[in-house]
Enzyme design. Sequence first.
Site, PDB file in Angstrom:
ATOM      1  N   ARG A 236      39.174  31.590  39.490  1.00 46.49           N
ATOM      2  CA  ARG A 236      37.617  31.521  40.372  1.00 46.49           C
ATOM      3  C   ARG A 236      36.616  32.415  40.006  1.00 46.49           C
ATOM      4  O   ARG A 236      36.793  33.567  39.686  1.00 46.49           O
ATOM      5  CB  ARG A 236      37.859  31.429  41.831  1.00 46.49           C
ATOM      6  CG  ARG A 236      38.819  30.170  42.397  1.00 46.49           C
ATOM      7  CD  ARG A 236      37.991  29.078  42.501  1.00 46.49           C
ATOM      8  NE  ARG A 236      38.686  27.775  43.005  1.00 46.49           N
ATOM      9  CZ  ARG A 236      39.339  26.899  42.428  1.00 46.49           C
ATOM     10  NH1 ARG A 236      39.445  27.062  40.779  1.00 46.49           N
ATOM     11  NH2 ARG A 236      39.979  25.876  43.025  1.00 46.49           N
ATOM     12  N   GLU A 265      28.924  28.235  40.972  1.00 45.68           N
ATOM     13  CA  GLU A 265      28.707  27.015  40.228  1.00 45.68           C
ATOM     14  C   GLU A 265      27.913  26.028  40.938  1.00 45.68           C
ATOM     15  O   GLU A 265      28.029  25.860  42.163  1.00 45.68           O
ATOM     16  CB  GLU A 265      30.209  26.442  39.994  1.00 45.68           C
ATOM     17  CG  GLU A 265      31.113  27.276  39.180  1.00 45.68           C
ATOM     18  CD  GLU A 265      32.587  26.762  38.986  1.00 45.68           C
ATOM     19  OE1 GLU A 265      32.764  25.709  39.355  1.00 45.68           O
ATOM     20  OE2 GLU A 265      33.353  27.628  38.713  1.00 45.68           O
ATOM     21  N   HIS A 284      33.962  24.714  34.151  1.00 40.63           N
ATOM     22  CA  HIS A 284      35.421  24.349  34.981  1.00 40.63           C
ATOM     23  C   HIS A 284      36.130  23.252  34.687  1.00 40.63           C
ATOM     24  O   HIS A 284      36.194  22.271  35.434  1.00 40.63           O
ATOM     25  CB  HIS A 284      34.694  24.215  36.495  1.00 40.63           C
ATOM     26  CG  HIS A 284      35.926  24.535  37.382  1.00 40.63           C
ATOM     27  ND1 HIS A 284      35.761  25.181  38.865  1.00 40.63           N
ATOM     28  CD2 HIS A 284      37.162  24.537  37.548  1.00 40.63           C
ATOM     29  CE1 HIS A 284      36.523  25.285  39.465  1.00 40.63           C
ATOM     30  NE2 HIS A 284      37.589  24.682  38.660  1.00 40.63           N
TER      31      HIS A 284
HETATM   32  P1  NAP Z   1      50.088  30.457  42.078  1.00 44.00           P
HETATM   33  O1  NAP Z   1      51.204  29.643  41.400  1.00 44.00           O
HETATM   34  O2  NAP Z   1      50.147  30.475  43.663  1.00 44.00           O
HETATM   35  O3  NAP Z   1      49.854  31.764  41.252  1.00 44.00           O
HETATM   36  C1  NAP Z   1      48.906  32.910  41.791  1.00 44.00           C
HETATM   37  C2  NAP Z   1      49.516  33.994  41.485  1.00 44.00           C
HETATM   38  O4  NAP Z   1      48.764  35.101  41.950  1.00 44.00           O
HETATM   39  C3  NAP Z   1      51.027  34.140  42.167  1.00 44.00           C
HETATM   40  O5  NAP Z   1      51.824  34.948  41.286  1.00 44.00           O
HETATM   41  C4  NAP Z   1      50.641  35.254  43.578  1.00 44.00           C
HETATM   42  O6  NAP Z   1      51.596  36.541  43.498  1.00 44.00           O
HETATM   43  C5  NAP Z   1      49.482  36.013  42.622  1.00 44.00           C
HETATM   44  N1  NAP Z   1      48.548  36.708  43.812  1.00 44.00           N
HETATM   45  C6  NAP Z   1      47.961  36.169  44.766  1.00 44.00           C
HETATM   46  N2  NAP Z   1      47.375  37.007  45.382  1.00 44.00           N
HETATM   47  C7  NAP Z   1      47.430  38.235  44.601  1.00 44.00           C
HETATM   48  C8  NAP Z   1      46.850  39.744  44.911  1.00 44.00           C
HETATM   49  N3  NAP Z   1      45.920  39.729  45.795  1.00 44.00           N
HETATM   50  N4  NAP Z   1      47.223  40.538  43.871  1.00 44.00           N
HETATM   51  C9  NAP Z   1      47.991  40.288  43.031  1.00 44.00           C
HETATM   52  N5  NAP Z   1      48.625  38.916  42.679  1.00 44.00           N
HETATM   53  C10 NAP Z   1      48.220  37.940  43.484  1.00 44.00           C
HETATM   54  O7  NAP Z   1      48.816  29.595  41.599  1.00 44.00           O
HETATM   55  P2  NAP Z   1      48.626  28.618  40.258  1.00 44.00           P
HETATM   56  O8  NAP Z   1      48.807  27.445  40.542  1.00 44.00           O
HETATM   57  O9  NAP Z   1      49.152  29.503  39.038  1.00 44.00           O
HETATM   58  O10 NAP Z   1      46.991  28.620  40.186  1.00 44.00           O
HETATM   59  C11 NAP Z   1      46.123  29.927  40.236  1.00 44.00           C
HETATM   60  C12 NAP Z   1      44.763  29.755  40.598  1.00 44.00           C
HETATM   61  O11 NAP Z   1      44.017  28.957  39.467  1.00 44.00           O
HETATM   62  C13 NAP Z   1      44.405  28.762  41.531  1.00 44.00           C
HETATM   63  O12 NAP Z   1      44.200  29.429  43.066  1.00 44.00           O
HETATM   64  C14 NAP Z   1      42.777  28.244  41.221  1.00 44.00           C
HETATM   65  O13 NAP Z   1      42.026  28.997  42.106  1.00 44.00           O
HETATM   66  C15 NAP Z   1      43.051  28.392  39.787  1.00 44.00           C
HETATM   67  N6  NAP Z   1      42.766  27.121  39.041  1.00 44.00           N
HETATM   68  C16 NAP Z   1      41.707  27.161  38.004  1.00 44.00           C
HETATM   69  C17 NAP Z   1      41.576  25.690  37.523  1.00 44.00           C
HETATM   70  C18 NAP Z   1      40.291  25.570  36.619  1.00 44.00           C
HETATM   71  O14 NAP Z   1      40.212  24.386  36.575  1.00 44.00           O
HETATM   72  N7  NAP Z   1      39.754  26.515  36.165  1.00 44.00           N
HETATM   73  C19 NAP Z   1      42.443  25.024  37.496  1.00 44.00           C
HETATM   74  C20 NAP Z   1      43.862  25.204  38.259  1.00 44.00           C
HETATM   75  C21 NAP Z   1      43.785  26.255  38.844  1.00 44.00           C
HETATM   76  P3  NAP Z   1      53.090  36.037  44.308  1.00 44.00           P
HETATM   77  O15 NAP Z   1      53.767  34.875  43.297  1.00 44.00           O
HETATM   78  O16 NAP Z   1      53.736  37.300  43.854  1.00 44.00           O
HETATM   79  O17 NAP Z   1      52.701  35.825  45.459  1.00 44.00           O
HETATM   80  C1  GLV Z   2      40.862  23.932  39.792  1.00 41.96           C
HETATM   81  O1  GLV Z   2      39.957  24.686  39.829  1.00 41.96           O
HETATM   82  C2  GLV Z   2      42.041  23.704  40.795  1.00 41.96           C
HETATM   83  O2  GLV Z   2      41.980  24.458  41.705  1.00 41.96           O
HETATM   84  O3  GLV Z   2      42.721  22.879  40.723  1.00 41.96           O
END
Ligand code: NAP
Ligand code: GLV
Length: 318
Positions: A236, A265, A284
Amino acid sequence: MGIIACTADLFPEHIERLKAAGHEVRLSKRAGNESLAPILADADALICLLTDRIESEALSHAPRLEIVANVAVGYENIDLAAAEERGILVTNTPDVLTESTADHTFALLLAAARRIAEADVAVRNAEFPSWGLQQPLIGIDVHGKTLGIVGLGRIGAAVARRGHHGFGMSVLYYSRSPKPDLETELGAVQVPFEELLKQSDFVCVHVPLTSDTKHMFNAAAFAWMKPTAILVNVARGAIIDEAALVNALEERAIAGAGLDVFEQEPAVPPGLLELREHVVLAPHLGSATEETRRAMAGIAIGNVLAVLDGKPPLTPVP
Ligand code: NAP
Ligand code: GLV
């Protein structure tokens, strides 16, 4: 049978599936910040996009609403406390977008390192550089370098696998909790944030946007990074202080950036638009493949169908 308000541009087969289950689907194209209240007045479910802000005020106009199904894995656009207070379930679309988003992250990393966007413009402008040892558009190697993952969750791990198995990279990570399985699989090493920034050649951001992660990349963070490092953000925009990033790139405190997301955005700061060397920008597109967008919609409607049928949702937000 329920009324499903939908701001997402669902695929025809998904609309048919909802109708076949006996529900009424009300598609609603909204302009900008237009209020959601009118479409929520008699809705039992809402299928929405990450660009919709689902605030307490809108939910207060939704007396029948049982579920908000966000078509995204991130859910910082929804006021979870307000939803909980009203007994409204909130769901997201994890897992199905992990690999596509990791592909996109690596595409930006490679494009920034090897200057693909600049190269494309040069060829199209008939500025094909003469081949030479010190010619224009010289890049930075990716293979064998150190990859720092900030947030080793689903997407962070998929990016780390690409770096380790595909490019022979050493993996460092900063995350809330240790990941012993990934340490064994990838030789990944958990380090403090400052240490990760000091040692990594490529820093990929995969934490969610929360009050803890907002602007975690600020002027101090950029000062810790290597001047040869490239920052990639497919999480983000507001995790990065964009003004500080523009300054760090202008001052060459870091070498480059691959950015898929921005603080406001669709606005992108003019200072960022002017920077081209080792800088690649995308609007994005992390999950934006035909297959993945269909899968995301499929999970969202699966959540709605389950909840309106009195069953637990498939993917409630944690
Ligand atoms: P996820 O599996 O929940 O991974 C997030 C990771 O961040 C987890 O390992 C979590 O730690 C860690 N975390 C959370 N808060 C933290 C903090 N304060 N300090 C350090 N580490 C922290 O989520 P995901 O599915 O990988 O997705 C991640 C993010 O990508 C989403 O939230 C979204 O905003 C973004 N995203 C963007 C797009 C795009 O189109 N650009 C697409 C998809 C996702 P723990 O596991 O240890 O709790
Ligand atoms: C995209 O940004 C998502 O969070 O799925």
